[in-house]
Design an enzyme around this catalytic site. Structure first.
Site, PDB file in Angstrom:
ATOM      1  N   GLU A   1     -37.931   3.254  65.278  1.00 27.21           N
ATOM      2  CA  GLU A   1     -39.249   3.769  64.894  1.00 27.21           C
ATOM      3  C   GLU A   1     -40.083   4.094  66.137  1.00 27.21           C
ATOM      4  OE1 GLU A   1     -40.070   4.706  62.031  1.00 27.21           O
ATOM      5  OE2 GLU A   1     -39.322   3.403  60.458  1.00 27.21           O
TER       6      GLU A   1
ATOM      7  N   GLU B   1     -41.735   7.964  54.781  1.00 31.00           N
ATOM      8  CA  GLU B   1     -40.860   8.717  55.691  1.00 31.00           C
ATOM      9  C   GLU B   1     -40.447  10.064  55.098  1.00 31.00           C
ATOM     10  OE1 GLU B   1     -39.420   8.212  58.741  1.00 31.00           O
ATOM     11  OE2 GLU B   1     -40.531   6.384  59.193  1.00 31.00           O
TER      12      GLU B   1
ATOM     13  N   THR C   1     -38.669   7.389  67.579  1.00 31.04           N
ATOM     14  CA  THR C   1     -39.115   8.584  66.851  1.00 31.04           C
ATOM     15  C   THR C   1     -40.598   8.856  67.112  1.00 31.04           C
ATOM     16  OG1 THR C   1     -39.305   7.197  64.863  1.00 31.04           O
ATOM     17  CG2 THR C   1     -37.384   8.613  65.013  1.00 31.04           C
TER      18      THR C   1
ATOM     19  N   ASP D   1     -47.360   7.707  61.743  1.00 32.68           N
ATOM     20  CA  ASP D   1     -46.596   6.950  60.745  1.00 32.68           C
ATOM     21  C   ASP D   1     -45.506   6.122  61.412  1.00 32.68           C
ATOM     22  OD1 ASP D   1     -48.051   8.077  58.704  1.00 32.68           O
ATOM     23  OD2 ASP D   1     -46.422   9.291  57.890  1.00 32.68           O
ATOM     24  N   GLU D   2     -44.782   6.761  62.341  1.00 32.78           N
ATOM     25  CA  GLU D   2     -43.666   6.081  63.007  1.00 32.78           C
ATOM     26  C   GLU D   2     -44.149   4.848  63.774  1.00 32.78           C
ATOM     27  OE1 GLU D   2     -40.983   6.992  61.944  1.00 32.78           O
ATOM     28  OE2 GLU D   2     -40.647   9.136  61.969  1.00 32.78           O
TER      29      GLU D   2
ATOM     30  N   HIS E   1     -44.856   2.043  61.367  1.00 30.45           N
ATOM     31  CA  HIS E   1     -43.597   1.457  60.894  1.00 30.45           C
ATOM     32  C   HIS E   1     -42.953   0.599  61.984  1.00 30.45           C
ATOM     33  CE1 HIS E   1     -43.342   5.098  57.929  1.00 30.45           C
ATOM     34  NE2 HIS E   1     -44.252   4.207  57.583  1.00 30.45           N
TER      35      HIS E   1
ATOM     36  N   HIS F   1     -42.104  13.395  56.122  1.00 30.96           N
ATOM     37  CA  HIS F   1     -41.895  13.970  57.459  1.00 30.96           C
ATOM     38  C   HIS F   1     -40.940  15.159  57.413  1.00 30.96           C
ATOM     39  CE1 HIS F   1     -42.829   9.676  59.128  1.00 30.96           C
ATOM     40  NE2 HIS F   1     -43.854  10.234  58.513  1.00 30.96           N
TER      41      HIS F   1
ATOM     42  N   TRP G   1     -51.861  11.244  53.956  1.00 26.62           N
ATOM     43  CA  TRP G   1     -51.723  12.708  54.029  1.00 26.62           C
ATOM     44  C   TRP G   1     -50.440  13.172  53.347  1.00 26.62           C
ATOM     45  CZ3 TRP G   1     -47.393  14.658  56.420  1.00 26.62           C
ATOM     46  CH2 TRP G   1     -46.730  13.841  57.331  1.00 26.62           C
TER      47      TRP G   1
ATOM     48  N   GLU H   1     -34.927  13.511  60.158  1.00 23.49           N
ATOM     49  CA  GLU H   1     -35.848  13.031  59.117  1.00 23.49           C
ATOM     50  C   GLU H   1     -35.310  13.343  57.715  1.00 23.49           C
ATOM     51  OE1 GLU H   1     -38.454  11.225  59.528  1.00 23.49           O
ATOM     52  OE2 GLU H   1     -39.074  11.499  61.604  1.00 23.49           O
TER      53      GLU H   1
END
Length: 330
Positions: free
Chosen positions: A166, A113, A169, A198-199, A202, A116, A33, A76
């Site tokens: 990670e 990252e 977050t 995503d976090e 990761h 974000h 995305w 971020e």
């Protein structure tokens, strides 16, 4: 062989699998995305109507929520600091032959990252509820001031840090998503949910790096884990400050806002520590030196000890008024 040389050897050993880590834990640029997928489309005639709707819904979000969202966004946005720090870690080489596998990982992780901050920054700008200039000043200060997370260039300590951070977050963005939904801002909720996803990916990657190190150098990895837990994980925005203020002066008040509304609390810190101990099966690791055995004992008892301390924390009831978020705008 020195500890530094052993770490370099371990990083070179793990580097053989970096391509599989990239495939497993990162998403190709064309498939992942992008911020514009969730924001009003400026190419369409409906843009101003969509912005008006976004601003109307944003009116219902409370003060501490905005402070937390702004703090998360600034954190971020300070990505250049994190990338430059990780590029300096032992075993990560971005110079020779176009860089090694680890530098490829860091660049592609950074690319993910980076989206974000872009997404949250644009949402804040369109919301009309915050002072963007003050936010931009704080962001520039945070990048200028850099950070010191206490890891040096040690990959073992750095991977403990990123594994923890990670997941932290993820917790923060996920809670913001839940609260946004509760207040009727479904679009913001979806944005934060995607960032949280995503976090978590990761986190799985960095914690797997630690897991692999435990398999080949268990005692030194155990000592690095103990070191990081003993000195406590410093949040990446710990130097946060507003315009005209001293370094680090705004972090505690931002942290209080996040705790007051339950976005990220002292209990979450303890919970993440326990999750890492369970994930790496610290109680089952064999072949440890006497020093590493003591480190293991320390780690196993630490969450309960930290939980008792966190219960005694008193968070101020009154919100600190930030230049980023003026109550008159809400």
């Amino acid at each position: 062989m020195s500890i530094k040389n052993i770490r370099l050897e371990v990083m070179q050993f793990l580097e053989k699998n970096v391509d599989s880590f990239v495939e497993q834990y990162l998403i190709p640029v064309e498939k992942i995305w992008q911020p514009s997928d969730f924001l009003p489309n400026s190419e369409k005639d409906t843009f101003f109507e969509e912005v008006k709707e976004l601003r109307e819904i944003a009116k219902d979000l409370p003060y501490d929520f905005w402070v937390t969202l702004v703090g998360d966004t600034i954190t971020e946005e300070a990505l250049p600091t994190y990338e430059s720090w990780l590029m300096d870690v032992e075993g990560i080489n971005q110079v020779e032959n176009g860089g090694n596998g680890w530098s490829k990982w860091i660049r592609q992780w950074t690319g993910e990252e980076n989206r974000h901050g872009d997404l949250l920054n644009k949402y804040l700008y369109l919301s009309g509820r915050v002072n963007m200039r003050e936010i931009e000043i704080t962001t520039q200060h945070l990048i200028n001031d850099g950070f010191d997370i206490g890891t040096g260039s040690d990959p073992y300590k750095n991977f403990v840090y990123t594994s923890f951070q990670e997941l932290a977050t993820y917790v923060s963005h996920n809670r913001v998503a839940q609260m946004a939904k509760k207040y009727g801002d479904n679009k913001l909720s979806k944005m934060c949910k995607m960032i949280a996803g995503d976090e978590m990916r990761h986190h799985h990657a960095y914690s797997e790096f630690v897991n692999r190190i435990f398999q080949v150098d268990p005692s030194e990895m155990m000592l690095a884990f103990q070191y990081m837990m003993k000195q406590k994980i410093v949040m990446p925005a710990h130097f946060l400050r507003e315009s005209g203020q001293k370094i680090s002066s705004a972090f505690e008040q931002f942290s209080d806002s996040a705790q007051r509304i339950g976005v990220y609390t002292a209990s979450d810190y303890v919970d993440i520590m326990q999750k890492l101990i369970d994930k790496w099966e610290i109680d089952k690791i064999g072949g440890l030196t006497d020093e590493a055995e003591k480190a293991r004992d320390y780690l196993m008892k630490l969450p309960a000890r930290m939980a008792r301390i966190s219960e005694r924390l008193v968070i101020p009831q009154e919100s600190h008024i930030f230049k980023w978020v003026e109550p008159a705008r809400l």
